[in-house]
Design a protein around this motif. Structure first.
Motif, PDB file in Angstrom:
ATOM      1  N   ILE A  96       0.849  -1.182   0.000  1.00  0.00           N
ATOM      2  CA  ILE A  96       0.000   0.000   0.000  1.00  0.00           C
ATOM      3  C   ILE A  96       0.892   1.243   0.000  1.00  0.00           C
ATOM      4  CG2 ILE A  96      -1.834   1.258   1.197  1.00  0.00           C
ATOM      5  CD1 ILE A  96      -2.606  -1.552   0.122  1.00  0.00           C
ATOM      6  N   ILE A  97       0.679   2.122  -0.981  1.00  0.00           N
ATOM      7  CA  ILE A  97       1.435   3.377  -1.087  1.00  0.00           C
ATOM      8  C   ILE A  97       0.486   4.525  -0.774  1.00  0.00           C
ATOM      9  CG2 ILE A  97       2.760   4.887  -2.611  1.00  0.00           C
ATOM     10  CD1 ILE A  97       3.474   2.418  -4.274  1.00  0.00           C
ATOM     11  N   LEU A  98       0.861   5.387   0.154  1.00  0.00           N
ATOM     12  CA  LEU A  98       0.007   6.502   0.560  1.00  0.00           C
ATOM     13  C   LEU A  98       0.583   7.813   0.030  1.00  0.00           C
ATOM     14  CD1 LEU A  98      -0.811   5.415   4.221  1.00  0.00           C
ATOM     15  CD2 LEU A  98      -1.969   4.824   2.074  1.00  0.00           C
ATOM     16  N   ASP A  99      -0.207   8.475  -0.790  1.00  0.00           N
ATOM     17  CA  ASP A  99       0.223   9.722  -1.431  1.00  0.00           C
ATOM     18  C   ASP A  99      -0.279  10.917  -0.614  1.00  0.00           C
ATOM     19  OD1 ASP A  99       1.077  11.665  -3.169  1.00  0.00           O
ATOM     20  OD2 ASP A  99      -0.377  11.210  -4.749  1.00  0.00           O
ATOM     21  N   GLU A 100       0.505  11.311   0.390  1.00  0.00           N
ATOM     22  CA  GLU A 100       0.241  12.490   1.215  1.00  0.00           C
ATOM     23  C   GLU A 100      -1.031  12.372   2.059  1.00  0.00           C
ATOM     24  OE1 GLU A 100       0.549  16.097  -1.034  1.00  0.00           O
ATOM     25  OE2 GLU A 100       2.493  15.546  -1.901  1.00  0.00           O
TER      26      GLU A 100
ATOM     27  N   LYS B  50       8.250  11.098   3.073  1.00  0.00           N
ATOM     28  CA  LYS B  50       8.831  11.790   4.229  1.00  0.00           C
ATOM     29  C   LYS B  50       8.195  13.147   4.462  1.00  0.00           C
ATOM     30  CE  LYS B  50      13.429   9.660   4.240  1.00  0.00           C
ATOM     31  NZ  LYS B  50      14.893   9.884   4.108  1.00  0.00           N
ATOM     32  N   ARG B  51       7.749  13.785   3.381  1.00  0.00           N
ATOM     33  CA  ARG B  51       7.169  15.120   3.495  1.00  0.00           C
ATOM     34  C   ARG B  51       5.681  15.099   3.169  1.00  0.00           C
ATOM     35  NH1 ARG B  51      10.542  19.403   0.188  1.00  0.00           N
ATOM     36  NH2 ARG B  51       9.162  20.753   1.394  1.00  0.00           N
ATOM     37  N   ARG B  52       4.960  16.047   3.747  1.00  0.00           N
ATOM     38  CA  ARG B  52       3.519  16.206   3.521  1.00  0.00           C
ATOM     39  C   ARG B  52       2.763  14.900   3.780  1.00  0.00           C
ATOM     40  NH1 ARG B  52       5.867  19.150  -0.555  1.00  0.00           N
ATOM     41  NH2 ARG B  52       5.584  17.486  -2.078  1.00  0.00           N
ATOM     42  N   SER B  53       3.083  14.292   4.905  1.00  0.00           N
ATOM     43  CA  SER B  53       2.414  13.056   5.292  1.00  0.00           C
ATOM     44  C   SER B  53       2.397  12.952   6.809  1.00  0.00           C
ATOM     45  CB  SER B  53       3.144  11.849   4.711  1.00  0.00           C
ATOM     46  OG  SER B  53       2.605  10.640   5.219  1.00  0.00           O
ATOM     47  N   ALA B  54       1.348  12.360   7.342  1.00  0.00           N
ATOM     48  CA  ALA B  54       1.344  12.008   8.758  1.00  0.00           C
ATOM     49  C   ALA B  54       2.426  10.956   8.984  1.00  0.00           C
ATOM     50  CB  ALA B  54      -0.019  11.454   9.155  1.00  0.00           C
TER      51      ALA B  54
ATOM     52  N   LYS C 198       4.992  -3.489   8.419  1.00  0.00           N
ATOM     53  CA  LYS C 198       6.203  -2.781   8.028  1.00  0.00           C
ATOM     54  C   LYS C 198       5.825  -1.471   7.330  1.00  0.00           C
ATOM     55  CE  LYS C 198       9.031  -6.945   7.633  1.00  0.00           C
ATOM     56  NZ  LYS C 198       9.668  -6.737   8.932  1.00  0.00           N
ATOM     57  N   ILE C 199       6.324  -0.371   7.871  1.00  0.00           N
ATOM     58  CA  ILE C 199       6.037   0.955   7.328  1.00  0.00           C
ATOM     59  C   ILE C 199       7.351   1.561   6.850  1.00  0.00           C
ATOM     60  CG2 ILE C 199       5.034   3.222   7.785  1.00  0.00           C
ATOM     61  CD1 ILE C 199       3.611   1.849  10.224  1.00  0.00           C
ATOM     62  N   ALA C 200       7.406   1.898   5.575  1.00  0.00           N
ATOM     63  CA  ALA C 200       8.613   2.497   4.993  1.00  0.00           C
ATOM     64  C   ALA C 200       8.364   3.976   4.736  1.00  0.00           C
ATOM     65  CB  ALA C 200       8.995   1.789   3.695  1.00  0.00           C
ATOM     66  N   LYS C 201       9.334   4.796   5.057  1.00  0.00           N
ATOM     67  CA  LYS C 201       9.252   6.245   4.813  1.00  0.00           C
ATOM     68  C   LYS C 201      10.274   6.581   3.738  1.00  0.00           C
ATOM     69  CE  LYS C 201      10.791   8.936   8.089  1.00  0.00           C
ATOM     70  NZ  LYS C 201      10.930   9.735   9.333  1.00  0.00           N
ATOM     71  N   VAL C 202       9.793   7.117   2.604  1.00  0.00           N
ATOM     72  CA  VAL C 202      10.676   7.304   1.451  1.00  0.00           C
ATOM     73  C   VAL C 202      10.715   8.770   1.021  1.00  0.00           C
ATOM     74  CG1 VAL C 202      10.220   4.956   0.656  1.00  0.00           C
ATOM     75  CG2 VAL C 202       8.847   6.843  -0.245  1.00  0.00           C
ATOM     76  N   THR C 203      11.760   9.119   0.303  1.00  0.00           N
ATOM     77  CA  THR C 203      11.938  10.504  -0.143  1.00  0.00           C
ATOM     78  C   THR C 203      11.094  10.825  -1.365  1.00  0.00           C
ATOM     79  OG1 THR C 203      14.209  10.477   0.698  1.00  0.00           O
ATOM     80  CG2 THR C 203      13.655  12.206  -0.887  1.00  0.00           C
ATOM     81  N   ASN C 204      10.988   9.874  -2.297  1.00  0.00           N
ATOM     82  CA  ASN C 204      10.334  10.142  -3.576  1.00  0.00           C
ATOM     83  C   ASN C 204       9.422   8.975  -3.968  1.00  0.00           C
ATOM     84  OD1 ASN C 204       9.838  10.365  -6.442  1.00  0.00           O
ATOM     85  ND2 ASN C 204      11.495  11.866  -6.530  1.00  0.00           N
ATOM     86  N   LEU C 205       8.114   9.204  -3.936  1.00  0.00           N
ATOM     87  CA  LEU C 205       7.171   8.127  -4.275  1.00  0.00           C
ATOM     88  C   LEU C 205       7.315   7.678  -5.717  1.00  0.00           C
ATOM     89  CD1 LEU C 205       3.762   9.056  -2.584  1.00  0.00           C
ATOM     90  CD2 LEU C 205       5.479   7.413  -1.810  1.00  0.00           C
ATOM     91  N   ASN C 206       7.559   8.618  -6.623  1.00  0.00           N
ATOM     92  CA  ASN C 206       7.668   8.253  -8.036  1.00  0.00           C
ATOM     93  C   ASN C 206       8.874   7.356  -8.290  1.00  0.00           C
ATOM     94  OD1 ASN C 206       5.395   9.630  -9.406  1.00  0.00           O
ATOM     95  ND2 ASN C 206       6.334  11.454  -8.517  1.00  0.00           N
TER      96      ASN C 206
END
Length: 267
Positions: free
Chosen positions: A119-123, A149-153, A171-179
């Motif tokens: 599951i990918i969450l876009d902001e 990492k930005r504009r997300s809870a 497992k929750i991953a925090k990434v710099t660039n969704l694209n």
């Protein structure tokens, strides 16, 4: 020269200490129980004096089995520490949440011998929505959740409580660039679907096999560039007068559809 005030310095240090604790706390009975069961590091455990029956009694027993010191305090102390204002008489101070990498999520799918389901969450900015989505991801067997990492809870006490303890097992991953992550997933042979109103009805689309689903933000939906980078777009059909769903509800619906198409092997 400004006069040095030892008394005020002491207050400032105490205030800073409390701020750190507020950022690393878990509140509520179920979230605390799951944190203890999962083996997460519990630095301090506070319970309300005189409220030691039921699940609180279970929490104290689990804590003592694991050598966690239990502090009985006045309920007002918990009220002052609480960020959710729904601590249910128990607050745990924990170590900082450890985010995972994309590879950790993919490895979990490999270990289980399953096609990746991500599951990918876009902001998603509402912590209650984030917590609810993490809870659904755990229930429907997703291997992980990816957030920017930005504009997300981020994972906080509110998210932990809304997830009912699922943050300890998902497992929750925090990434710099969704694209960039979407590109990597596609290169790994994983299909990426955006959930948006202009897509094909979800139950008419084959959602089996390696899959990542993008859930858009509460107000804007999936961003244009992210949607363009996805392989296809699906939607949830609406039959009433209201034309949209809450982000966490929509996420739960699409996760169920994926699980149904894959074959439900649960209870």
């Amino acid at each position: 020269m400004k006069k040095f005030d030892k008394k005020n310095k002491g207050k400032r240090i105490e205030s800073e200490r409390e701020t750190v604790e507020r950022e690393n706390i878990i509140e509520g009975r179920n979230p605390v129980i799951e944190a203890i069961k999962s083996g997460r590091t519990i630095e301090k455990l506070y319970v309300s004096k005189g409220d030691l029956e039921g699940s609180i009694k279970m929490i104290i027993s689990l804590a003592r089995e694991r050598g966690i010191v239990v502090n009985e305090v006045e309920r007002k102390r918990l009220d002052d520490m609480s960020t959710t204002k729904a601590h249910q008489g128990v607050i745990a101070v924990v170590g900082e949440y450890k985010y995972y990498d994309l590879e950790d999520i993919l490895n979990l799918a490999r270990e289980k011998g399953e096609d990746p389901f991500i599951i990918i969450l876009d902001e998603i900015e509402d912590p209650h929505n984030l917590g609810s989505i993490i809870r659904s991801a755990n229930i429907f067997g997703a291997h992980g959740v990816i957030i920017p990492k930005r504009r997300s809870a981020l994972v906080t006490a509110t998210v932990a409580k809304a997830s009912a303890g699922a943050i300890e097992y998902t497992k929750i991953a925090k990434v710099t660039n969704l694209n960039q992550v979407i590109k990597e997933l596609k290169e790994s042979g994983i299909w990426v679907a955006a959930l948006d109103m202009d897509g094909e009805i979800c139950y008419n689309k084959d959602l089996r096999g390696p899959l990542a689903v993008v859930i858009g933000s509460e107000g804007r939906g999936v961003s244009r560039l992210v949607k363009e980078n996805c392989d296809f777009v699906v939607k949830i059909p609406m039959f009433g007068e209201i034309s949209s769903l809450n982000a966490s509800v929509a996420a739960g619906v699409i996760m169920y559809e994926v699980r149904k198409q894959r074959g439900i092997k649960g209870e």
